[in-house]
Design an enzyme around this catalytic site. Structure first.
Site, PDB file in Angstrom:
ATOM      1  CD  GLU A 124      50.010  26.466  48.218  1.00 44.94           C
ATOM      2  OE1 GLU A 124      51.157  25.985  48.175  1.00 44.94           O
ATOM      3  OE2 GLU A 124      49.760  27.625  48.547  1.00 44.94           O
ATOM      4  CB  CYS A 163      51.262  33.569  48.867  1.00 49.90           C
ATOM      5  SG  CYS A 163      50.348  34.476  47.625  1.00 49.90           S
TER       6      CYS A 163
HETATM    7  S1  SF4 Z   1      47.857  36.886  44.533  1.00 53.55           S
HETATM    8 FE1  SF4 Z   1      47.874  37.340  42.321  1.00 53.55          FE
HETATM    9  S2  SF4 Z   1      49.474  36.010  41.440  1.00 53.55           S
HETATM   10 FE2  SF4 Z   1      49.014  35.248  43.512  1.00 53.55          FE
HETATM   11  S3  SF4 Z   1      47.517  33.629  43.162  1.00 53.55           S
HETATM   12 FE3  SF4 Z   1      46.364  35.519  43.621  1.00 53.55          FE
HETATM   13  S4  SF4 Z   1      45.938  36.441  41.620  1.00 53.55           S
HETATM   14 FE4  SF4 Z   1      47.539  34.912  41.309  1.00 53.55          FE
END
Ligand code: SF4
Length: 357
Positions: A89, A335
């Site tokens: 994405e 996220c």
């Molecule tokens: S926040 Fe942590 S688990 Fe999520 S994409 Fe970034 S590095 Fe990876």
């Protein structure tokens, strides 16, 4: 030399050059095609029409699987199908300032497994190829061009830890700032890491003018390790040393991403610890309001008032501080959440093509 029927990818300069020589074309004809595709974000059809032998070039577009537009703030989430069949994405942000930004992914899934991140719970981690990373930029650039907007910033803050896919991310960044490709100003590109120190230092050395961000989130070791399992490999004193070295190498602040979690990262003790940790460093603290995920019900975001007071205290002590405005909440733009839902449902059910442009 016998003629070939090689079809060159627009991302492969050596193959393109072979085709150009074989067809005895002027170098300018390649430049025209590259400029159209990477700078003005012409469509595939328009770009190919500019080349005398369109059948000898392929543009490697990243197939768009779905587009979701926020009804709240003009963010758009683009889901792409990668060569492995898994989805990744990118998020287009259109803030009121008019400076459109793109958040790209560097992997499908992520091995860092951060507690607060849906991507980290996907149980997969595959690095994207250079065309897959840059394909996100081309697709977003085309979308914005159709709206008479220009893509200003590219940040690597989507799915994945960029320095777990270091070679491809570095090559993609090189093309983003290369005058013969995307020609973005280096200061308009930022790569965010959870703290892979050796990768960050190599990157800082190669790209002194490109921004680096560190997902810090806490300077209390137990809390940081609870939030970021990978933190055990990269202790806080090593991170601090790395930021200091990057300051010398780059002569610019390192962005510190700091997630505001109630009772966990936003207490007076956290504030004191953060002030001590950042003392003498050239950093810009970016406080991030938390978007809850189902997999971590124990994490609760700080209230806006707590974020405001925390930010004010940091500023009072001379730290450059901003509070990130969270865009695209209604499309889970934060996220990897939607990709995760899609990926899991597609693993359970036979694949169906639901593409929408
Ligand atoms: S926040 Fe942590 S688990 Fe999520 S994409 Fe970034 S590095 Fe990876």
């Amino acid at each position: 030399m016998a003629p070939t029927t090689e079809r060159a990818s627009i991302f492969d300069p050596d193959a393109l050059e072979r085709v150009r020589r074989e067809l005895r074309l002027h170098p300018q004809q390649l430049r025209v095609v590259r400029n159209a595709y990477f700078k003005t974000f012409a469509s595939e059809q328009e770009t190919l029409a500019l080349f005398p032998a369109p059948e000898r070039v392929h543009l490697d577009p990243l197939p768009l699987h779905q587009r979701l537009d926020s009804t709240l703030d003009g963010a758009s989430k683009l889901l792409f199908r990668t060569s492995s069949g898994l989805l990744t994405e990118a998020v287009v942000l259109r803030p009121r300032s008019g400076r459109s930004s793109l958040c790209v992914s560097s992997q499908v899934g992520c091995a860092a497994a951060c507690r607060f991140c849906a991507t980290g719970t996907m149980g997969i981690a595959r690095g994207l190829s250079v065309p897959e990373v840059l394909g996100q930029v081309v697709a977003a650039g085309q979308l914005l061009a159709r709206e008479q907007r220009r893509l200003r910033n590219v940040v690597f803050m989507g799915m994945g830890e960029p320095f777990h896919n270091e070679a491809n991310v570095s090559e993609a960044v090189a093309r983003l700032i290369d005058p013969s490709y995307f020609n973005l100003s280096p200061g308009k590109v930022m790569v965010s890491s959870v703290g892979v120190t050796d990768g960050m230092l190599r990157f800082g050395e190669r790209f002194p003018r490109v921004g680096l961000a560190l997902s810090l989130h806490s300077v209390r070791p137990d809390v940081r390790e609870q939030l970021i399992p990978l933190a055990k490999r990269y202790p806080l004193d090593e991170l601090r040393k790395t930021v200091r070295e990057l300051n010398v190498m780059q002569g610019r602040p390192v962005m510190l991403e700091y997630l505001m979690l109630a009772g966990l990262t936003d207490t007076d003790e956290d504030l004191r610890a953060l002030l001590a940790w950042t003392d003498g460093l050239d950093v810009h603290v970016n406080l991030i309001p938390y978007n809850p995920i189902d997999a971590a019900p124990e994490l609760v975001g700080s209230s806006p008032e707590v974020c405001r007071v925390f930010a004010a205290a940091l500023k009072e002590h001379g730290r450059k501080t901003t509070v990130r405005r969270s865009l695209g909440r209604d499309i889970e733009a934060a996220c990897g959440q939607l990709v995760k839902a899609h990926t899991l449902s597609e693993r359970r059910a036979p694949r169906s093509d639901t593409s929408s442009a």
